[in-house]
Design an enzyme around this catalytic site. Structure first.
Site, PDB file in Angstrom:
ATOM      1  N   SER A  83      43.243  35.196  32.941  1.00 49.17           N
ATOM      2  CA  SER A  83      42.935  36.625  33.000  1.00 49.17           C
ATOM      3  C   SER A  83      42.311  37.080  31.675  1.00 49.17           C
ATOM      4  O   SER A  83      41.329  36.488  31.225  1.00 49.17           O
ATOM      5  CB  SER A  83      44.199  37.411  33.359  1.00 49.17           C
ATOM      6  OG  SER A  83      43.917  38.760  33.600  1.00 49.17           O
ATOM      7  N   HIS A 187      41.356  41.670  38.944  1.00 47.43           N
ATOM      8  CA  HIS A 187      40.914  40.548  39.785  1.00 47.43           C
ATOM      9  C   HIS A 187      40.990  40.859  41.282  1.00 47.43           C
ATOM     10  O   HIS A 187      41.205  39.968  42.097  1.00 47.43           O
ATOM     11  CB  HIS A 187      41.730  39.279  39.465  1.00 47.43           C
ATOM     12  CG  HIS A 187      41.941  39.081  38.010  1.00 47.43           C
ATOM     13  ND1 HIS A 187      40.902  38.906  37.131  1.00 47.43           N
ATOM     14  CD2 HIS A 187      43.081  39.063  37.255  1.00 47.43           C
ATOM     15  CE1 HIS A 187      41.385  38.785  35.898  1.00 47.43           C
ATOM     16  NE2 HIS A 187      42.701  38.880  35.954  1.00 47.43           N
TER      17      HIS A 187
END
Length: 302
Positions: A83, A187
């Site tokens: 991430s 995401h």
């Protein structure tokens, strides 16, 4: 051969994280942005979970750790970031410097916060018995798969009301759901409005070809500055394929894996997936010397 670095994302930050970290110019840059009292303030879950603060803190401190270990360990054989951990990973691989990584963390967070303003969203860890159960739950509550961890294990994202309903349903059917202290659904489709603004930010930044093997969440191995730019944009609103990232790291035939950042989640996931190659987190140790001793021992054994 050699060692791999895995850079942590959000949700694991805590007041005692990386307690052995020494002041340096990168730590000072973080403190200019967040204040020298950041450890005390991490005790407040709202402060710790704030997206802009978390992205800056994790990016800067991870790069400080990397710099303070690299003098002894030498360069890693391969790096990957989870991430927001990609910003530190890309910097460690030479795509840009630490100062640029911190600036990008600030701008990335601003783009994502703006995208999240219309709908209150979040993330939740989910452990099911098989992938079909994950897909069924996402479909039932209109959630997105945000991070792929392994068979039956993932992070899902969506509106907070849908996440709460999904968590209750998961408990009723014997699944394990864990809300994460992340203030938006990174995401996932809810981040698509952030793509164009962050692409414009990256267009103004100077990116270089990676100087060492680099794995990305969205595109796998990165070989050029163009790929690096595309990968950093796409991963904001696409699922993180962390299972594939780990397999690409393992294919490099590393001898040991070190997680850089808060918590131990990435080391645990690695040890479950590739138990023949030991992994620990820098956050487990209480001194720089013990991190170096552990890594050096495993590197010398093989």
């Amino acid at each position: 051969m050699g060692y791999a670095l895995l850079f942590s994302g959000q949700a694991g930050q805590h007041p005692d994280m990386l307690s052995w970290l020494q002041p340096d110019e990168t730590v000072e840059a973080v403190e200019r942005r967040l204040g020298a009292d950041w450890r005390q303030r991490l005790a407040d879950p709202a402060w710790a979970g704030d997206n802009a603060r978390a992205q800056c803190l994790i990016t800067g401190l991870s790069l400080a750790v990397c710099r303070q270990l690299a003098a002894e360990l030498g360069p890693p054989a391969i790096v990957a970031g989870y991430s927001v951990g990609e910003l530190a990973a890309f910097a460690a691989a030479g795509v840009f410097d630490a100062a640029t990584a911190l600036q990008l963390a600030e701008r990335r967070a601003a783009c994502m916060d703006a995208a999240a303003a219309a709908v209150r969203t979040g993330l939740m860890g989910l452990h099911a018995r098989n992938p079909d159960e994950l897909c069924d739950l996402c479909g039932r509550f209109d959630l997105d798969l945000a991070i792929r961890l392994g068979p039956g294990s993932a992070v899902v994202g969506g509106p907070v009301a849908a996440l709460a309903a999904a968590a209750q349903h998961a408990e009723e059917v014997g699944l394990r759901a864990t809300p994460l202290n992340v203030a938006l659904a990174s995401h996932t489709r809810w981040m698509r409005p952030a793509l164009a603004p962050f692409a414009a930010v990256l267009d103004q930044a100077v990116l270089a070809r990676p100087a060492l093997p680099l794995v990305s969440n969205a595109l796998g191995r990165i070989h050029s500055a163009r790929q690096a730019r595309e990968a950093l944009v796409r991963q904001i609103a696409e699922p993180v394929r962390w299972d594939e990232c780990l397999d690409l790291v393992q294919a490099q035939r590393v001898e040991v894996v070190l997680e850089i950042g808060p918590g131990q989640a990435l080391a645990r996931i690695w040890n479950e997936r590739h138990p023949a190659i030991p992994a620990r987190s820098a956050d487990e140790f209480r001194s720089r010397s013990t991190v170096l001793a552990w890594a050096g021992r495993h590197l010398a054994m093989r």
